[in-house]
Structures are given as structure tokens and as C-alpha cells.
Design an enzyme around this catalytic site. Structure first.
Site, PDB file in Angstrom:
ATOM      1  N   GLU A  93       0.807  -1.221   0.000  1.00  0.00           N
ATOM      2  CA  GLU A  93       0.000   0.000   0.000  1.00  0.00           C
ATOM      3  C   GLU A  93       0.843   1.275   0.000  1.00  0.00           C
ATOM      4  O   GLU A  93       0.316   2.369   0.193  1.00  0.00           O
ATOM      5  CB  GLU A  93      -0.944  -0.007   1.222  1.00  0.00           C
ATOM      6  N   GLY A 205      -5.781  -0.483  15.578  1.00  0.00           N
ATOM      7  CA  GLY A 205      -6.158  -1.532  16.522  1.00  0.00           C
ATOM      8  C   GLY A 205      -7.581  -1.394  17.034  1.00  0.00           C
ATOM      9  O   GLY A 205      -7.978  -2.101  17.958  1.00  0.00           O
ATOM     10  N   THR A 264      -8.410   5.448  16.856  1.00  0.00           N
ATOM     11  CA  THR A 264      -7.018   5.367  16.410  1.00  0.00           C
ATOM     12  C   THR A 264      -6.755   6.296  15.224  1.00  0.00           C
ATOM     13  O   THR A 264      -7.608   6.501  14.369  1.00  0.00           O
ATOM     14  CB  THR A 264      -6.650   3.924  16.018  1.00  0.00           C
ATOM     15  N   ASP A 329     -18.138   1.577  12.505  1.00  0.00           N
ATOM     16  CA  ASP A 329     -16.780   1.619  11.958  1.00  0.00           C
ATOM     17  C   ASP A 329     -16.635   2.739  10.921  1.00  0.00           C
ATOM     18  O   ASP A 329     -15.868   2.629   9.968  1.00  0.00           O
ATOM     19  CB  ASP A 329     -16.369   0.261  11.357  1.00  0.00           C
ATOM     20  N   TRP A 418      -8.759   3.891   2.876  1.00  0.00           N
ATOM     21  CA  TRP A 418      -7.504   4.647   3.063  1.00  0.00           C
ATOM     22  C   TRP A 418      -6.924   5.175   1.762  1.00  0.00           C
ATOM     23  O   TRP A 418      -6.066   6.061   1.773  1.00  0.00           O
ATOM     24  CB  TRP A 418      -6.456   3.765   3.760  1.00  0.00           C
ATOM     25  N   VAL A 568      -7.575  -4.831   3.526  1.00  0.00           N
ATOM     26  CA  VAL A 568      -8.680  -5.456   4.252  1.00  0.00           C
ATOM     27  C   VAL A 568      -9.701  -6.139   3.345  1.00  0.00           C
ATOM     28  O   VAL A 568     -10.063  -7.294   3.584  1.00  0.00           O
ATOM     29  CB  VAL A 568      -9.371  -4.466   5.229  1.00  0.00           C
ATOM     30  N   HIS A 636      -9.273 -14.746   5.863  1.00  0.00           N
ATOM     31  CA  HIS A 636      -9.541 -15.823   4.905  1.00  0.00           C
ATOM     32  C   HIS A 636     -10.806 -15.620   4.091  1.00  0.00           C
ATOM     33  O   HIS A 636     -11.129 -16.447   3.242  1.00  0.00           O
ATOM     34  CB  HIS A 636      -9.551 -17.169   5.619  1.00  0.00           C
ATOM     35  N   MET A 674      -0.062 -16.839  10.497  1.00  0.00           N
ATOM     36  CA  MET A 674      -1.210 -17.626  10.959  1.00  0.00           C
ATOM     37  C   MET A 674      -0.878 -18.178  12.346  1.00  0.00           C
ATOM     38  O   MET A 674      -0.164 -19.164  12.486  1.00  0.00           O
ATOM     39  CB  MET A 674      -1.497 -18.765   9.972  1.00  0.00           C
TER      40      MET A 674
END
Ligand code: CA
Length: 723
Positions: A93, A205, A264, A329, A418, A568, A636, A674
Site C-alpha cells: 500500500e 487496533g 485510532t 466503523d 484509506w 482489508v 480468509h 497464521m
């Protein structure tokens, strides 16, 4: 110097940082609005170098380059000059910085690279050795959006919360500080900004449970100069500032400080040297669900706000809250651009933002006064913004108190995420990477705080794509991605370019009447800046989410972009991506007119879905879905459908199925990010997730072969083995 500097744009603002030979003076008194075009009095043999010395090109973050050697007339001749393969295969990114002939980029796992801008030769690279198991604390891939530069020194954040300074010449470490509490699930993905003698860094976070803040460190020694918390802590501990004391009056009835409160500052900042104001974009609440963190209601300042601070001491000046009482969100961490606009016959110094909530805001950046707020994407949660109060007018039922919402837009991904916008003073347009990704919000039945893990207080299953083919098709028809050309004076869109799906790249515009944007279909595309007509494209063999930059060295203009699918929605989006899975091929791509380089052929591994028989009852699969939604879907994918970056769990091999417990509970693949969930999940819960994944594989096969549906449904309800 033989160049005369002449500002061609309204108000004559010049950023000296762009001028050849001045690239190291970026912290100087540079008015922020736009970038000067260089005109030569005595034409030199070679046009002066024009670099890209800071994240948003200037402190105003406009991402408009005055270069026009590459333009709408000759763009057809643009070709690949060189490419550089990164050694990682996760989301990319970063905005490249170009200084003194060197391109500095950052990549996944917070690695930093220095390449010769002319040839692509790797000069050095630096691996901060982020512990791979820290990936479990990140919502949005192990990305990094870039480095900051000042006087031969680089600064960048690491995914595990450190701020590191390197010598730009060789990548050696100058200093390193931990900017976060390592006991909390903080991550850093955003680029630092340099303002005067300090470097500023935020963190992320909010989905996991942290308290947001931005910190300033001295450039020379990394000593912390100040820290501004965006949300109040436990009132019993007192408040860090008068501003936070007042902010605490907008929270009530809950112990928000236990989960952290959120807010954040994970991405955007801008700086106006004239006003000496630093602007920070503040994120969502933690948990998302306001009923949990502040059951008495309230605006919950400074969540989802643009806050203006004094950069010398971090003191509060003003704020504007885009989403009071945030519970969806709806962050206001999205890119902010400073400009001067003619509004109502007056020249206004403005700050512009398209936060996740779907409205494009123009504010007076001296005072925070709201000047306009109109939807730039589909908005169903509010009917508009009341210009008297500055508050959105919410639609009934959107707060999911007692029952889930209707299908809502924007969803948690936002109408804009973003990916940087660009403001082109030639066209007067702001180019916004937008998307419609609908979501159903619902509260968790019973909130259980799990320190370090996903803690939104919402039931993520409510937002998953349904299996019903008709409903699913209707929802997918609502999913869109576009570049919107927004007129910030008239507060309306002028035109839009539709993409195949959501989650496309950041944007660059240039004085060559060009707009560049990569996309989720794997193309880098150039459009006319005035009309949006597509003029040129390049097959990058991977999705592009990072924003391109441009620069001129030795008389040649280049366009550079970091390619590499991720972030994301690339991880979590499943079928909503609409582009199908696309592999991550992480590469720095650099173009010039007449470039002749060619990428090696792309070899794709076909997805083979051949699951073992499902040996579980429907209740076990449902239970698996519940835990998959909390622990697995962020990386996933919805429905276990991979976007191409992380393994597609429907296509696990028999060997991987056999190793399920070792991987999922034991953490056998921790080096890939993972982690083992043995401390959080019981054996039975891990088994049920396994059943769910196998069921998804059978469902996919059934969906693609309709005649087999009945058979597969029978398999789903097969009872578990006795005993
Ligand atoms: Ca968030």
C-alpha cells in the site's frame, strides 16, 4: 539556480520542496495549497529534477504533480521502464518517495527498500523483523503505507508498533522506539509525517481494543515530544488535557477504557504551515457497538473526527465530528486535502475529506466550520447532514439496538477507505476511489471481551453474503467500485468511472491532464483528468491498491506504483470483490515514455476444490460459522472465499486437512502470520470451524454444479459419527 519559480495557481502557493535541489527542505515554510510549476528563464539543457519527497507530495497532501512531459497527448507511448520484485506476497500500500535519484518504498511486514530510480537496482533493504504472529492483531493485512524523509534520514512505523529511523544512504538504524503498549493489540500501517523538527506517528487496533493517539518524536534522537489521546481514558485516573476532560462528558454508562474506546489515528494527517495547524483523522469506536462502550449514548468525542492540533505541543485547537456516536466503523481516518476554494464569492482555506460514512466534507480549516457535506457514495444510514448543526440526520433503526439493521450503505469498509484521493487545481476536481459494499449490522448476543482479538461487539455473520442465490445476486448487484470526480465547489460529482468491483487503488493527477489509478482487476489505468476518458492501461498481473507517484530525473518523467494485491477487503471480501481471486505479485513498477521492459509471464495456479466428506450436523457447521466469523474471516474471506492473497480454505489439500489442529490450534504456520488459537478456541470449536470450511467447499461445488445441489445438502445434515 537558473530557474525562476512562478506559481500558476490561485493564491500563488509554492512548495519549495518540489524544486530540484531543494528536496531536503520539505519542513521549510511552504504554504500548503498547491505545487508550483517550474518555468525556466534560461532553458537549461535538461529540465530540472522534480521529485516526490513526502507522502502526499506536499504538506497539503494534494497528490497533484505539476509535471506534464507525460500528458493526455502522448500517454499511448507510456511503457514499462523497469520493475523490481519484492520478496513478500502480502498487501502493498506504500506511496514511494523519490529523493536524490532514489526511490524509497515500504512493503508488507514493514520492510523498507531503496532502489535506484533510473535503473531499479536495489541499493539496500531493511527488515525490522516484525514477529509474524503479530498479524493476528491486524484487521487489514500486514501492510505499510510508506516512509517519511528529512535531511538524509528515513522514518517509518512497524506493524508491531515501533517507530524506526534509518540513514537513507545505507539503511543503517539511527534509532528505534516502541510507540505503543506491547501488551495491547496495536499495529502501525500508516506513514509518519514530518512537521518542523518532529516526526508524527499514529497507530491502529480499533477492532481489537486499544485507545487511540498520535505521538510526536524529536527527529534527532527519537525522544517523545508529546502525545495526543483522541478518546478519554478511565476518568478515575484523571485526564491528560482539558480537551479530554470535555470529551469525557460525551461518553457515559460504560467502561469504555477496558476495551480502549478506539479513535485510532491510523492513517491520515495534513499540515498547514501558514496556520501552523496539524490535522489528524480519527478512527472508529472500540468496540464498534456504542451500546457496549457508552450505553448512555453520547457523541463519544473525538471518535470519527478531524482534529486540529498545534504541532509544537499537540494541544487541541478545534474538531469536527463527522459521525457523532459512531457505531458502524465509520472512521474519519481517510485522506485529507488542504486547498483554497472560491466559495460564495470568498476564498476559503479548506480541508476536504471523504470519510467512510459516505459524505464529502469541506470545512474551513482555520475554524472547523462546516461548508458542505454531500454524499459521494451511496448513503442509506442518513438522509443528509444538517448544515445548521453539522450533524448527520440518521435514519431510524440504523443503530441496531434490539434488531439488526437493514442492508446498509456504507458498510464498515466505507464509501472510501484509506486509498489516497487527488485534488487537481487545473480541473478543480477531487478524484475519490469509492465503493459501495453493503452490510447488515447486528449486536452480538452477549459481548465477551477477548483481549487481543476481534472485539467489535457486532455479529459479523449478519454482514456475510447469504447462500440464497436470489438474495445474493441482489446484494452483489449493489456492490460497486468507482472513481468519482468530485467538484468540491458545487459539492457534487461531475463524472464517475465504474470499476469491476470495489477496493481499487489510490490516485495521482498531473498537469498533463491525466489521472492514474490502479484497480482490483490488475490494471494500472490513465484517464483524462477533465473527462475521465480512459487513455492507457497496463496489465500489472496483480491487484493494485497503492497510489501512483510521478517524478522527473535527468529530464525524463517517470510514473511509479507499488503493485501487490492486499488490504482489508482483498482479504475479507470473498465474492463481494467481484474481480475473482487475484494473486499477489508484489512489484515496484516504473514507467516512462518509450519504456520497453516486459514483465515475465504470469503463471497462475488453478484453484482445486476437492474437499473430504462433510461429517457434521448442521448445528456444528453453524457453530463453526460463528467462530469463523470472529477469528478467521478477516484474513480468509467471507464464506471462506479467498481474494487470492491468503490460502483459500475451500481448496485445502488432504495434507492440510490432516494438519488442521496443528495449524489452527498449535500455530504451525505462525511464520506466515497464521497464529495458533489454542489459547482461545477449544478443540470442539476448532473442529466446528473445520466442518464449516469443508461445508463451504461442498457448497461452492454444489453452486457451480446445480444438479448436485440435493446430494450436497444431504451431506450437510449427515449426523456426526457416533460416540
Ligand atoms: Ca476500523
Amino acid at each position: 539556480m537558473t530557474h525562476r519559480f512562478k506559481s500558476l495557481f490561485a493564491l500563488g502557493a509554492i512548495c519549495i520542496a518540489l524544486i530540484a535541489g531543494c528536496s531536503k527542505q520539505q519542513q521549510g515554510p511552504a504554504p500548503a495549497e498547491s505545487v508550483a510549476v517550474v518555468e525556466e528563464v534560461t532553458a537549461p539543457e535538461v529540465a530540472p529534477d522534480v521529485e516526490w519527497p513526502m507522502y502526499g507530495l506536499t504538506p497539503a497532501e494534494g497528490r497533484f504533480s505539476p509535471l506534464a512531459d507525460i500528458n493526455a497527448g502522448n500517454i499511448a507511448k507510456l511503457g514499462l521502464a523497469w520493475y523490481f520484485d519484492y520478496p513478500t506476497a502480502r498487501g502493498m500500500e506504500a506511496t514511494p518517495l523519490v529523493i536524490d535519484g532514489v526511490i524509497y518504498t515500504s512493503g508488507s511486514w514493514s520492510m523498507v527498500y531503496a532502489n535506484d530510480a533510473r535503473t531499479g537496482e536495489l541499493l539496500w533493504f531493511f527488515d525490522p523483523e516484525v514477529p509474524r504472529n503479530w498479524a493476528v492483531h491486524g484487521c487489514c493485512d500486514v501492510v505499510n503505507r510508506g516512509v517519511a524523509y528529512d535531511k538524509g534520514r528515513l522514518y517509518f512505523g512497524t506493524f508491531d508498533g515501533r517507530l524506526v529511523s534509518l540513514n537513507a544512504a545505507d539503511g543503517s538504524v539511527r534509532w528505534e522506539v516502541q510507540t505503543t503498549d506491547p501488551e495491547r493489540p496495536y499495529t502501525i500501517t500508516g506513514a509518519p509525517r514530518i512537521v518542523k523538527d518532529k516526526v508524527l506517528i499514529g497507530n491502529g487496533g480499533g477492532e481489537y481494543g486499544v485507545r487511540g493517539y498520535v505521538s510526536a518524536y524529536n527527529l534527532d534522537d527519537g525522544e517523545m515530544a508529546w502525545r495526543f489521546y483522541t478518546v478519554p481514558g478511565n476518568p478515575a485516573d484523571g485526564f491528560e488535557s482539558e480537551a479530554l476532560k470535555r470529551a469525557a462528558e460525551t461518553w457515559g454508562g460504560g467502561e469504555w477504557w477496558v476495551v480502549g474506546g478506539g479513535g485510532t489515528v491510523w492513517d491520515s494527517m495534513a499540515y498547514d504551515p501558514e496556520l501552523d495547524l496539524l490535522y489528524i483523522g480519527v478512527g472508529n469506536g472500540a468496540p464498534w457497538n456504542r451500546q457496549i462502550r457508552s450505553p448512555d449514548g453520547g457523541d463519544n468525542l473525538f471518535l470519527s473526527s478531524i482534529v486540529a492540533l498545534r504541532p509544537d505541543d499537540g494541544s487541541y485547537v478545534w474538531h469536527y465530528q463527522t459521525t457523532p456516536g459512531e457505531t458502524w466503523d465509520y472512521t474519519a481516518t481517510q485522506h485529507m486535502i488542504l486547498a483554497e476554494l472560491e466559495l460564495g464569492g470568498k476564498t476559503r482555506k479548506v480541508i476536504m475529506q471523504a470519510p467512510k460514512n459516505g459524505f464529502f466534507y469541506v470545512l474551513d480549516r482555520q475554524t472547523g466550520e462546516l461548508l458542505s457535506a454531500e454524499p459521494y457514495a451511496t448513503v442509506t444510514w442518513a438522509t443528509g447532514v444538517d448544515m445548521e448543526t453539522g450533524r448527520p440526520v440518521e435514519v431510524e433503526g440504523v443503530r441496531y439496538e434490539g434488531k439488526p439493521t437493514a442492508l446498509q450503505l456504507p458498510g464498515p469498509i466505507g464509501g472510501h477507505n484509506w486509498h489516497p484521493m487527488s485534488y487537481n487545481p487545473d480541473t478543480g476536481l477531487v478524484y475519490i476511489p469509492t465503493q459501495d459494499t453493503p452490510w447488515v449490522y447486528d449486536a452480538t448476543e452477549e459481548f465477551q471481551y477477548r483481549p487481543g482479538y476481534w472485539n467489535t461487539g457486532t455479529d459479523m455473520r449478519a454482514g456475510a453474503l447469504p447462500d440464497d442465490p436470489v438474495l445474493k445476486e441482489q446484494i452483489l448487484a449493489m456492490v460497486k467500485g468507482a472513481m468519482v470526480a468530485w467538484d468540491p465547489v458545487r459539492a457534487e460529482p461531475r463524472w464517475r468511472v465504474e470499476h469491476t468491483g470495489p477496493w481499487n487503488g489510490g490516485i495521482l493527477s498531473t498537469a498533463g491532464n491525466l489521472v492514474f489509478q490502479g484497480n482490483g482487476s490488475g490494471q494500472l489505468v490513465a484517464y483524462r483528468a477533465d473527462t475521465g476518458e480512459q487513455l492507457w492501461s497496463f496489465d500489472a498481473q496483480t491487484g493494485i491498491v497503492a497510489p501512483p507517484v510521478t517524478f522527473r530525473i535527468d529530464g525524463t518523467q517517470y510514473v511509479a506504483v507499488v503493485a501487490g494485491w492486499g488490504g482489508v477487503l482483498a482479504l475479507s471480501g470473498g465474492e463481494s470483490l467481484k474481480t475473482g481471486p487475484i494473486p499477489n505479485r508484489s512489484r515496484l513498477l516504473v514507467f516512462k515514455l518509450g519504456g520497453k521492459a516486459v514483465l515475465p509471464p504470469a503463471v497462475d495456479t488453478p484453484l482445486v476444490i476437492d474437499p473430504p466428506p462433510l461429517q457434521a450436523a448442521a448445528e456444528q457447521v453453524a457453530e463453526g460459522f460463528k467462530y469463523y466469523s470472529t477469528f478467521c474471516s478477516q484474513c480468509h474471506g467471507d464464506g471462506a472465499v479467498s481474494g487470492g492473497v491468503t490460502p483459500d480454505l475451500r481448496a485445502l489439500t488432504p495434507e492440510k486437512h490432516a494438519m488442521w489442529d496443528a495449524i489452527v490450534l498449535g500455530g504451525m504456520h505462525w511464520q506466515n502470520g497464521m497464529v495458533g488459537f489454542g489459547g482461545e478456541l477449544t478443540q470442539e470449536q476448532a473442529d466446528n470451524i473445520h466442518h464449516y470450511v469443508i461445508e463451504r467447499a461442498h457448497f461452492t461445488l454444489a453452486e457451480s454444479a446445480p444438479e448436485a445441489v440435493e446430494l450436497e445438502v444431504e451431506a450437510v445434515v449427515e449426523p456426526p459419527p457416533a460416540g
